[in-house]
Design a protein around this motif. Structure first.
Motif, PDB file in Angstrom:
ATOM      1  N   TYR A   1       5.791 -33.729 -39.265  1.00  0.00           N
ATOM      2  CA  TYR A   1       5.980 -34.776 -38.706  1.00  0.00           C
ATOM      3  C   TYR A   1       4.742 -35.912 -38.593  1.00  0.00           C
ATOM      4  CZ  TYR A   1       9.970 -31.920 -36.510  1.00  0.00           C
ATOM      5  OH  TYR A   1      11.122 -31.376 -36.491  1.00  0.00           O
ATOM      6  N   GLN A   2       5.417 -37.288 -38.813  1.00  0.00           N
ATOM      7  CA  GLN A   2       4.336 -38.274 -38.514  1.00  0.00           C
ATOM      8  C   GLN A   2       4.914 -39.302 -37.935  1.00  0.00           C
ATOM      9  OE1 GLN A   2       1.876 -39.000 -41.974  1.00  0.00           O
ATOM     10  NE2 GLN A   2       0.684 -40.631 -40.852  1.00  0.00           N
ATOM     11  N   PRO A   3       4.962 -39.404 -36.477  1.00  0.00           N
ATOM     12  CA  PRO A   3       5.418 -40.468 -35.956  1.00  0.00           C
ATOM     13  C   PRO A   3       4.683 -41.949 -36.094  1.00  0.00           C
ATOM     14  CG  PRO A   3       4.108 -39.527 -34.153  1.00  0.00           C
ATOM     15  CD  PRO A   3       4.174 -38.688 -35.810  1.00  0.00           C
ATOM     16  N   ALA A   4       5.553 -43.039 -35.759  1.00  0.00           N
ATOM     17  CA  ALA A   4       4.752 -44.266 -36.028  1.00  0.00           C
ATOM     18  C   ALA A   4       3.625 -44.462 -35.216  1.00  0.00           C
ATOM     19  CB  ALA A   4       5.644 -45.528 -35.434  1.00  0.00           C
ATOM     20  N   PRO A   5       2.442 -44.968 -35.748  1.00  0.00           N
ATOM     21  CA  PRO A   5       1.203 -45.124 -35.156  1.00  0.00           C
ATOM     22  C   PRO A   5       1.500 -45.629 -33.746  1.00  0.00           C
ATOM     23  CG  PRO A   5       1.055 -46.021 -37.294  1.00  0.00           C
ATOM     24  CD  PRO A   5       2.480 -45.813 -37.014  1.00  0.00           C
ATOM     25  N   LEU A   6       0.747 -44.860 -32.783  1.00  0.00           N
ATOM     26  CA  LEU A   6       0.616 -45.606 -31.327  1.00  0.00           C
ATOM     27  C   LEU A   6      -0.443 -46.721 -30.904  1.00  0.00           C
ATOM     28  CD1 LEU A   6       1.092 -42.099 -29.692  1.00  0.00           C
ATOM     29  CD2 LEU A   6       2.993 -43.742 -29.999  1.00  0.00           C
ATOM     30  N   SER A   7      -0.175 -47.655 -30.167  1.00  0.00           N
ATOM     31  CA  SER A   7      -1.481 -48.263 -29.667  1.00  0.00           C
ATOM     32  C   SER A   7      -2.221 -47.660 -28.745  1.00  0.00           C
ATOM     33  CB  SER A   7      -0.771 -49.673 -29.072  1.00  0.00           C
ATOM     34  OG  SER A   7      -1.740 -49.894 -28.276  1.00  0.00           O
ATOM     35  N   GLU A   8      -3.611 -48.080 -28.713  1.00  0.00           N
ATOM     36  CA  GLU A   8      -4.302 -47.162 -27.718  1.00  0.00           C
ATOM     37  C   GLU A   8      -4.273 -47.782 -26.506  1.00  0.00           C
ATOM     38  OE1 GLU A   8      -8.682 -48.100 -28.270  1.00  0.00           O
ATOM     39  OE2 GLU A   8      -8.350 -50.464 -28.939  1.00  0.00           O
ATOM     40  N   LYS A   9      -3.268 -48.776 -26.256  1.00  0.00           N
ATOM     41  CA  LYS A   9      -2.858 -49.199 -24.977  1.00  0.00           C
ATOM     42  C   LYS A   9      -1.598 -48.454 -24.608  1.00  0.00           C
ATOM     43  CE  LYS A   9      -4.502 -54.143 -25.425  1.00  0.00           C
ATOM     44  NZ  LYS A   9      -3.960 -55.384 -25.683  1.00  0.00           N
ATOM     45  N   THR A  10      -1.195 -47.696 -25.412  1.00  0.00           N
ATOM     46  CA  THR A  10      -0.027 -46.819 -24.819  1.00  0.00           C
ATOM     47  C   THR A  10      -0.154 -46.064 -23.619  1.00  0.00           C
ATOM     48  OG1 THR A  10       0.571 -46.455 -27.133  1.00  0.00           O
ATOM     49  CG2 THR A  10       1.638 -44.749 -25.695  1.00  0.00           C
ATOM     50  N   LEU A  11       0.792 -46.087 -22.876  1.00  0.00           N
ATOM     51  CA  LEU A  11       0.452 -45.660 -21.253  1.00  0.00           C
ATOM     52  C   LEU A  11       1.124 -44.194 -21.325  1.00  0.00           C
ATOM     53  CD1 LEU A  11       2.487 -48.605 -19.349  1.00  0.00           C
ATOM     54  CD2 LEU A  11       0.056 -48.033 -19.509  1.00  0.00           C
ATOM     55  N   PRO A  12       0.419 -43.506 -20.357  1.00  0.00           N
ATOM     56  CA  PRO A  12       1.100 -41.900 -20.256  1.00  0.00           C
ATOM     57  C   PRO A  12       2.513 -42.025 -19.952  1.00  0.00           C
ATOM     58  CG  PRO A  12      -0.998 -42.541 -18.720  1.00  0.00           C
ATOM     59  CD  PRO A  12      -0.486 -43.657 -19.374  1.00  0.00           C
ATOM     60  N   ASP A  13       3.082 -40.802 -20.536  1.00  0.00           N
ATOM     61  CA  ASP A  13       4.488 -40.509 -20.302  1.00  0.00           C
ATOM     62  C   ASP A  13       5.341 -41.351 -21.390  1.00  0.00           C
ATOM     63  OD1 ASP A  13       6.383 -38.764 -19.277  1.00  0.00           O
ATOM     64  OD2 ASP A  13       7.053 -40.344 -18.018  1.00  0.00           O
ATOM     65  N   THR A  14       4.766 -41.695 -22.550  1.00  0.00           N
ATOM     66  CA  THR A  14       5.402 -42.553 -23.558  1.00  0.00           C
ATOM     67  C   THR A  14       6.064 -41.781 -24.642  1.00  0.00           C
ATOM     68  OG1 THR A  14       4.092 -44.377 -23.184  1.00  0.00           O
ATOM     69  CG2 THR A  14       5.202 -44.439 -25.254  1.00  0.00           C
ATOM     70  N   PHE A  15       7.127 -41.747 -24.667  1.00  0.00           N
ATOM     71  CA  PHE A  15       8.046 -40.924 -25.758  1.00  0.00           C
ATOM     72  C   PHE A  15       7.168 -40.975 -27.318  1.00  0.00           C
ATOM     73  CE2 PHE A  15      10.697 -40.669 -29.472  1.00  0.00           C
ATOM     74  CZ  PHE A  15      11.450 -39.622 -29.394  1.00  0.00           C
ATOM     75  N   VAL A  16       6.901 -40.121 -28.050  1.00  0.00           N
ATOM     76  CA  VAL A  16       6.195 -40.033 -29.175  1.00  0.00           C
ATOM     77  C   VAL A  16       7.413 -39.806 -30.254  1.00  0.00           C
ATOM     78  CG1 VAL A  16       4.505 -39.167 -30.699  1.00  0.00           C
ATOM     79  CG2 VAL A  16       4.084 -39.521 -28.115  1.00  0.00           C
ATOM     80  N   LEU A  17       7.870 -38.631 -30.205  1.00  0.00           N
ATOM     81  CA  LEU A  17       9.041 -38.195 -31.073  1.00  0.00           C
ATOM     82  C   LEU A  17       9.694 -36.990 -30.538  1.00  0.00           C
ATOM     83  CD1 LEU A  17       7.609 -35.999 -34.088  1.00  0.00           C
ATOM     84  CD2 LEU A  17       6.106 -36.373 -31.908  1.00  0.00           C
ATOM     85  N   GLN A  18      10.782 -36.430 -31.083  1.00  0.00           N
ATOM     86  CA  GLN A  18      11.538 -35.157 -30.810  1.00  0.00           C
ATOM     87  C   GLN A  18      11.399 -34.498 -31.793  1.00  0.00           C
ATOM     88  OE1 GLN A  18      15.448 -35.976 -29.205  1.00  0.00           O
ATOM     89  NE2 GLN A  18      15.364 -33.815 -28.361  1.00  0.00           N
ATOM     90  N   ILE A  19      11.072 -32.954 -31.526  1.00  0.00           N
ATOM     91  CA  ILE A  19      11.055 -31.936 -32.871  1.00  0.00           C
ATOM     92  C   ILE A  19      12.404 -31.346 -32.504  1.00  0.00           C
ATOM     93  CG2 ILE A  19      10.093 -29.857 -33.376  1.00  0.00           C
ATOM     94  CD1 ILE A  19       7.922 -32.271 -33.448  1.00  0.00           C
ATOM     95  N   SER A  20      13.167 -31.027 -33.746  1.00  0.00           N
ATOM     96  CA  SER A  20      14.213 -30.196 -33.599  1.00  0.00           C
ATOM     97  C   SER A  20      14.133 -29.183 -34.558  1.00  0.00           C
ATOM     98  CB  SER A  20      15.329 -31.270 -33.711  1.00  0.00           C
ATOM     99  OG  SER A  20      15.356 -31.673 -34.855  1.00  0.00           O
ATOM    100  N   VAL A  21      15.045 -28.019 -34.472  1.00  0.00           N
ATOM    101  CA  VAL A  21      14.968 -26.873 -35.296  1.00  0.00           C
ATOM    102  C   VAL A  21      16.355 -26.426 -35.466  1.00  0.00           C
ATOM    103  CG1 VAL A  21      12.725 -26.234 -35.030  1.00  0.00           C
ATOM    104  CG2 VAL A  21      14.588 -25.307 -33.596  1.00  0.00           C
ATOM    105  N   LEU A  22      16.827 -25.848 -36.657  1.00  0.00           N
ATOM    106  CA  LEU A  22      18.059 -25.656 -36.730  1.00  0.00           C
ATOM    107  C   LEU A  22      18.061 -23.901 -36.495  1.00  0.00           C
ATOM    108  CD1 LEU A  22      19.291 -27.186 -40.115  1.00  0.00           C
ATOM    109  CD2 LEU A  22      20.324 -27.633 -37.890  1.00  0.00           C
ATOM    110  N   TYR A  23      18.892 -23.218 -35.440  1.00  0.00           N
ATOM    111  CA  TYR A  23      18.549 -22.188 -35.191  1.00  0.00           C
ATOM    112  C   TYR A  23      19.639 -21.557 -34.391  1.00  0.00           C
ATOM    113  CZ  TYR A  23      16.012 -17.762 -34.257  1.00  0.00           C
ATOM    114  OH  TYR A  23      15.562 -16.414 -34.227  1.00  0.00           O
ATOM    115  N   LYS A  24      20.233 -20.290 -34.389  1.00  0.00           N
ATOM    116  CA  LYS A  24      21.498 -20.044 -33.947  1.00  0.00           C
ATOM    117  C   LYS A  24      21.291 -19.735 -32.335  1.00  0.00           C
ATOM    118  CE  LYS A  24      20.673 -15.164 -35.432  1.00  0.00           C
ATOM    119  NZ  LYS A  24      19.160 -15.534 -36.025  1.00  0.00           N
ATOM    120  N   VAL A  25      20.509 -19.518 -31.769  1.00  0.00           N
ATOM    121  CA  VAL A  25      20.171 -19.331 -30.315  1.00  0.00           C
ATOM    122  C   VAL A  25      19.179 -20.239 -29.889  1.00  0.00           C
ATOM    123  CG1 VAL A  25      20.641 -16.976 -30.193  1.00  0.00           C
ATOM    124  CG2 VAL A  25      18.046 -17.629 -30.537  1.00  0.00           C
TER     125      VAL A  25
END
Length: 193
Positions: A1-25
């Protein structure tokens, strides 16, 4: 995974990316390694990665491993690397030591240096890289070296036949991200008889 670059001014609790997997449980997400300075946090059920605190450009890029583990048996898991880059913000404009300079130039000289201009920029890297230019007031006989800031004449001036004073507004521009910043200086060139 490589999300779009963040600014160094990015605030805490900012969305970066979502990880997802294919799995039966259902799986439990966690950051397994690589985030020693604890810049990121992951929601164990959704896989959403967010910033935990303010980012320091000097610490990046960071590559950390995210783990997805079987919710009923955590010995069954898989990991994936996440590479996060941070953009160094352009905080400072270039500044000339003086906003007004006076230079004297004798008439009838061939092409000659007039004055060396030098601006300072407190940013680092490309944000502090300067180029120089003439904003206005330039005659066809005045040029600036955009790399060095040397202002020079390109032909002789005639004290009797031409103006005896020229005002030239010079700028220094950085190569900043996301926007370039400028500083200005006026040079008054007096032609000497």
């Amino acid at each position: 995974y490589q999300p779009a670059p963040l600014s160094e001014k990015t605030l805490p609790d900012t969305f970066v990316l979502q990880i997802s997997v294919l799995y039966k449980v259902p799986v439990i997400y966690s950051i397994a390694s690589g985030d020693e300075k604890e810049y990121f946090i992951i929601d164990s059920s959704t896989g959403i990665v967010r910033t935990r605190k303010n980012l320091r450009w000097e610490d990046f890029p960071v590559t950390f491993n995210v783990r997805a583990a079987d919710s009923s048996n955590t010995n069954i898991f898989n990991e994936a690397p996440v590479k996060v880059e941070v953009i160094d913000e352009n905080y400072f404009p270039p500044v000339f030591p003086s906003s007004l300079l006076e230079a004297r130039l004798e008439e009838n000289l061939p092409a000659t240096p007039i004055v060396q201009l030098k601006a300072q920029d407190n940013d680092t890297g490309r944000n502090g890289l300067l180029t120089y230019g003439i904003l206005n007031g330039a005659s066809l006989k005045i040029r600036i070296d955009e790399a060095t800031g040397m202002l020079y004449s390109t032909a002789p001036f005639d004290y009797e036949e031409e103006p005896t004073e020229y005002q030239v507004v010079i700028y220094a521009e950085d190569d900043g991200i996301p926007e370039k910043k400028r500083g200005y200086c006026t040079v008054v060139i007096k032609i000497i008889d």
